[in-house]
Design an enzyme around this catalytic site. Sequence first.
Site, PDB file in Angstrom:
ATOM      1  N   GLY A  84       0.819  -1.205   0.000  1.00 48.12           N
ATOM      2  CA  GLY A  84       0.000   0.000   0.000  1.00 48.12           C
ATOM      3  C   GLY A  84       0.853   1.256   0.000  1.00 48.12           C
ATOM      4  O   GLY A  84       2.020   1.210  -0.391  1.00 48.12           O
ATOM      5  N   HIS A 108       2.555   4.802  -4.767  1.00 45.10           N
ATOM      6  CA  HIS A 108       3.230   5.940  -5.392  1.00 45.10           C
ATOM      7  C   HIS A 108       3.528   5.571  -6.838  1.00 45.10           C
ATOM      8  O   HIS A 108       3.111   4.507  -7.313  1.00 45.10           O
ATOM      9  CB  HIS A 108       4.495   6.291  -4.599  1.00 45.10           C
ATOM     10  CG  HIS A 108       5.426   5.140  -4.359  1.00 45.10           C
ATOM     11  ND1 HIS A 108       5.958   4.384  -5.391  1.00 45.10           N
ATOM     12  CD2 HIS A 108       5.893   4.582  -3.215  1.00 45.10           C
ATOM     13  CE1 HIS A 108       6.743   3.453  -4.884  1.00 45.10           C
ATOM     14  NE2 HIS A 108       6.703   3.533  -3.569  1.00 45.10           N
ATOM     15  N   HIS A 144       4.777   1.998  -7.655  1.00 46.55           N
ATOM     16  CA  HIS A 144       3.722   0.973  -7.713  1.00 46.55           C
ATOM     17  C   HIS A 144       2.902   1.112  -8.994  1.00 46.55           C
ATOM     18  O   HIS A 144       2.523   0.111  -9.604  1.00 46.55           O
ATOM     19  CB  HIS A 144       2.773   1.123  -6.519  1.00 46.55           C
ATOM     20  CG  HIS A 144       3.412   0.973  -5.177  1.00 46.55           C
ATOM     21  ND1 HIS A 144       3.594   2.035  -4.339  1.00 46.55           N
ATOM     22  CD2 HIS A 144       3.885  -0.111  -4.516  1.00 46.55           C
ATOM     23  CE1 HIS A 144       4.148   1.620  -3.208  1.00 46.55           C
ATOM     24  NE2 HIS A 144       4.352   0.319  -3.300  1.00 46.55           N
ATOM     25  N   LYS A 178      13.967  -1.439  -7.855  1.00 48.86           N
ATOM     26  CA  LYS A 178      14.359  -0.666  -6.665  1.00 48.86           C
ATOM     27  C   LYS A 178      14.783  -1.599  -5.531  1.00 48.86           C
ATOM     28  O   LYS A 178      15.697  -1.311  -4.769  1.00 48.86           O
ATOM     29  CB  LYS A 178      13.167   0.196  -6.247  1.00 48.86           C
ATOM     30  CG  LYS A 178      13.143   0.665  -4.820  1.00 48.86           C
ATOM     31  CD  LYS A 178      13.787   2.004  -4.714  1.00 48.86           C
ATOM     32  CE  LYS A 178      13.775   2.597  -3.325  1.00 48.86           C
ATOM     33  NZ  LYS A 178      13.185   1.838  -2.266  1.00 48.86           N
ATOM     34  N   ASP A 179      14.078  -2.740  -5.397  1.00 51.19           N
ATOM     35  CA  ASP A 179      14.416  -3.745  -4.389  1.00 51.19           C
ATOM     36  C   ASP A 179      15.088  -4.919  -5.106  1.00 51.19           C
ATOM     37  O   ASP A 179      14.523  -6.009  -5.235  1.00 51.19           O
ATOM     38  CB  ASP A 179      13.150  -4.186  -3.651  1.00 51.19           C
ATOM     39  CG  ASP A 179      12.509  -3.021  -2.912  1.00 51.19           C
ATOM     40  OD1 ASP A 179      13.013  -2.638  -1.859  1.00 51.19           O
ATOM     41  OD2 ASP A 179      11.505  -2.472  -3.417  1.00 51.19           O
ATOM     42  N   GLN A 191      15.481  -8.252  -3.353  1.00 50.81           N
ATOM     43  CA  GLN A 191      14.165  -8.884  -3.211  1.00 50.81           C
ATOM     44  C   GLN A 191      13.781  -9.609  -4.507  1.00 50.81           C
ATOM     45  O   GLN A 191      13.214 -10.699  -4.475  1.00 50.81           O
ATOM     46  CB  GLN A 191      13.129  -7.816  -2.866  1.00 50.81           C
ATOM     47  CG  GLN A 191      11.693  -8.300  -2.871  1.00 50.81           C
ATOM     48  CD  GLN A 191      10.758  -7.259  -2.272  1.00 50.81           C
ATOM     49  OE1 GLN A 191      10.666  -7.148  -1.055  1.00 50.81           O
ATOM     50  NE2 GLN A 191      10.073  -6.499  -3.101  1.00 50.81           N
ATOM     51  N   ARG A 241       8.766   5.499   1.981  1.00 51.47           N
ATOM     52  CA  ARG A 241       9.421   6.076   3.160  1.00 51.47           C
ATOM     53  C   ARG A 241       9.908   7.505   2.920  1.00 51.47           C
ATOM     54  O   ARG A 241      10.312   8.174   3.872  1.00 51.47           O
ATOM     55  CB  ARG A 241      10.573   5.184   3.626  1.00 51.47           C
ATOM     56  CG  ARG A 241      10.072   3.847   4.191  1.00 51.47           C
ATOM     57  CD  ARG A 241      11.173   3.035   4.832  1.00 51.47           C
ATOM     58  NE  ARG A 241      10.653   1.907   5.586  1.00 51.47           N
ATOM     59  CZ  ARG A 241      10.611   0.651   5.140  1.00 51.47           C
ATOM     60  NH1 ARG A 241      11.041   0.359   3.931  1.00 51.47           N
ATOM     61  NH2 ARG A 241      10.121  -0.321   5.905  1.00 51.47           N
TER      62      ARG A 241
HETATM   63  P1  AMP Z   1       6.267  -2.049  -1.370  1.00 48.29           P
HETATM   64  O1  AMP Z   1       4.842  -1.597  -1.307  1.00 48.29           O
HETATM   65  O2  AMP Z   1       7.255  -1.033  -0.875  1.00 48.29           O
HETATM   66  O3  AMP Z   1       6.473  -3.437  -0.806  1.00 48.29           O
HETATM   67  O4  AMP Z   1       6.593  -2.177  -2.917  1.00 48.29           O
HETATM   68  C1  AMP Z   1       5.798  -2.966  -3.760  1.00 48.29           C
HETATM   69  C2  AMP Z   1       6.516  -3.171  -5.053  1.00 48.29           C
HETATM   70  O5  AMP Z   1       6.774  -1.914  -5.665  1.00 48.29           O
HETATM   71  C3  AMP Z   1       7.858  -3.872  -4.879  1.00 48.29           C
HETATM   72  O6  AMP Z   1       8.011  -4.833  -5.902  1.00 48.29           O
HETATM   73  C4  AMP Z   1       8.834  -2.741  -5.009  1.00 48.29           C
HETATM   74  O7  AMP Z   1      10.094  -3.152  -5.494  1.00 48.29           O
HETATM   75  C5  AMP Z   1       8.136  -1.876  -6.027  1.00 48.29           C
HETATM   76  N1  AMP Z   1       8.661  -0.506  -5.965  1.00 48.29           N
HETATM   77  C6  AMP Z   1       8.822   0.269  -4.862  1.00 48.29           C
HETATM   78  N2  AMP Z   1       9.380   1.457  -5.191  1.00 48.29           N
HETATM   79  C7  AMP Z   1       9.588   1.425  -6.531  1.00 48.29           C
HETATM   80  C8  AMP Z   1      10.143   2.337  -7.473  1.00 48.29           C
HETATM   81  N3  AMP Z   1      10.595   3.537  -7.117  1.00 48.29           N
HETATM   82  N4  AMP Z   1      10.200   1.949  -8.770  1.00 48.29           N
HETATM   83  C9  AMP Z   1       9.740   0.737  -9.156  1.00 48.29           C
HETATM   84  N5  AMP Z   1       9.210  -0.173  -8.317  1.00 48.29           N
HETATM   85  C10 AMP Z   1       9.127   0.161  -7.027  1.00 48.29           C
END
Ligand code: AMP
Length: 278
Positions: free
Chosen positions: A28, A31, A34, A146-147, A150, A184
């Site tokens: 969630g 941004h 996502h 970005k991750d 992961q 964050r």
């Molecule tokens: P999160 O909600 O932070 O767990 O992120 C969900 C997904 O969005 C994960 O696969 C992240 O790697 C991806 N994500 C987060 N930030 C970015 C970004 N700046 N660019 C591309 N993917 C992202």
Amino acid sequence: MKVVQTADAFRAELSTAERPVGLVPTMGALHAGHMALLHRARSANATLAATIFVNPAQFGPQEDFLAYPRDTEADLSQMESAGVDVVFTPALEEVYPRGFDTYVDVGRIATRLEGEFRPGHFRGVATVVSKLLAIARPDRAYFGQKDAQQCLVVKQLNAELNLGAEIVVVPTVREDDGLAVSSRNVYLSPDERKAALVLHRSLSLARRLLEEGGSNAEEIRRQMRTLIDEKPLARIDYVSIADTTTLDELDQITGSALVSLAVRIGNVRLIDNITLGD
Ligand code: AMP
């Protein structure tokens, strides 16, 4: 757009859905990063499924699980605008019922970098992603570069547990000034926001040094650290130049390399990376 709260309902929706099914797992606080995953998945699949779940198992005891930004209403309207067909928004007890005691431990690659500084983090990630892939059985699942680590962990568990999805990695979305978009970033004060640019700047420095013929990885790491240390607000967790598949630290950059770093800006821990030489 259907919103379901139980694993049974999510599985039932997707078992009769038109294929291919694409899955975008999120915590969630949506941004532009996502949204890039959702748009990419929307364009390649007949059915688009997404999840919103802030996964306590991937947060350490001193980390920001309780403070993590949550706005399900706003997230759902963004998902609807991205053309999501089904969203899974489980409660904590749906994913981890009382007595839950089965975890997925990915080996060596999960012990490096983030794994070293966030013990248990990838166990939490791998467990929840395994569950989501097992429930949804998607043809494709989308994760952000970005991750980067992961993505490697997810690819390995998907292959080794025979979960059968194609794992699609989507490039990092950045602000105009280069800062990688992250949930964050909202924690950063204006001064911290400025200092946070040093992550992207140090990655750009690495790229430039390599382009100018520098292939000694330790020399590049050293120059990156020096640049970051000039910022009083910045504290380095790690600066890494590693093999893109094993995450072994490199001495020389001869082929492709993952340049990644984790830096605390004030109390906000940020990560970023680029791949060089591919
Ligand atoms: P999160 O909600 O932070 O767990 O992120 C969900 C997904 O969005 C994960 O696969 C992240 O790697 C991806 N994500 C987060 N930030 C970015 C970004 N700046 N660019 C591309 N993917 C992202």
